[in-house]
Design a protein around this motif. Sequence first.
Motif, PDB file in Angstrom:
ATOM      1  N   PHE A   6       0.824  -1.206   0.000  1.00  0.00           N
ATOM      2  CA  PHE A   6       0.000   0.000   0.000  1.00  0.00           C
ATOM      3  C   PHE A   6       0.864   1.264   0.000  1.00  0.00           C
ATOM      4  CE2 PHE A   6      -3.562  -2.581   2.088  1.00  0.00           C
ATOM      5  CZ  PHE A   6      -4.197  -2.787   0.868  1.00  0.00           C
ATOM      6  N   VAL A  10       1.610   4.337  -3.495  1.00  0.00           N
ATOM      7  CA  VAL A  10       1.203   5.736  -3.308  1.00  0.00           C
ATOM      8  C   VAL A  10       1.744   6.644  -4.418  1.00  0.00           C
ATOM      9  CG1 VAL A  10       1.427   7.770  -1.811  1.00  0.00           C
ATOM     10  CG2 VAL A  10       0.771   5.573  -0.846  1.00  0.00           C
ATOM     11  N   GLN A  39      -5.542   5.700   1.475  1.00  0.00           N
ATOM     12  CA  GLN A  39      -4.273   4.968   1.533  1.00  0.00           C
ATOM     13  C   GLN A  39      -3.760   4.790   2.967  1.00  0.00           C
ATOM     14  OE1 GLN A  39      -3.612   3.861  -2.407  1.00  0.00           O
ATOM     15  NE2 GLN A  39      -2.319   3.301  -0.761  1.00  0.00           N
TER      16      GLN A  39
END
Length: 73
Positions: A6, A10, A39
């Motif tokens: 994750f 970004v 996020q």
Amino acid sequence: MVAGFFVAIVPGNIAQYVNRIDAFGLDSDRARAIRLLFQPVLVAWALWSTGVWPGMRRKTRESVSRGGPHEGR
């Protein structure tokens, strides 16, 4: 691993937002912005759900209660 993933995606999500690239069903600036806002939530969820986050908090509390990591030097 999931939290790292994750975090790693970004920059791509930011580029998709800045360059207004339609992909993965995100065809508006609003949809891309909402994904960027979530996020950090996804990273926190990945850390919490695997038990990493509670373990980190426990170690911090134990360190503080014992006087910190440099005690005894």
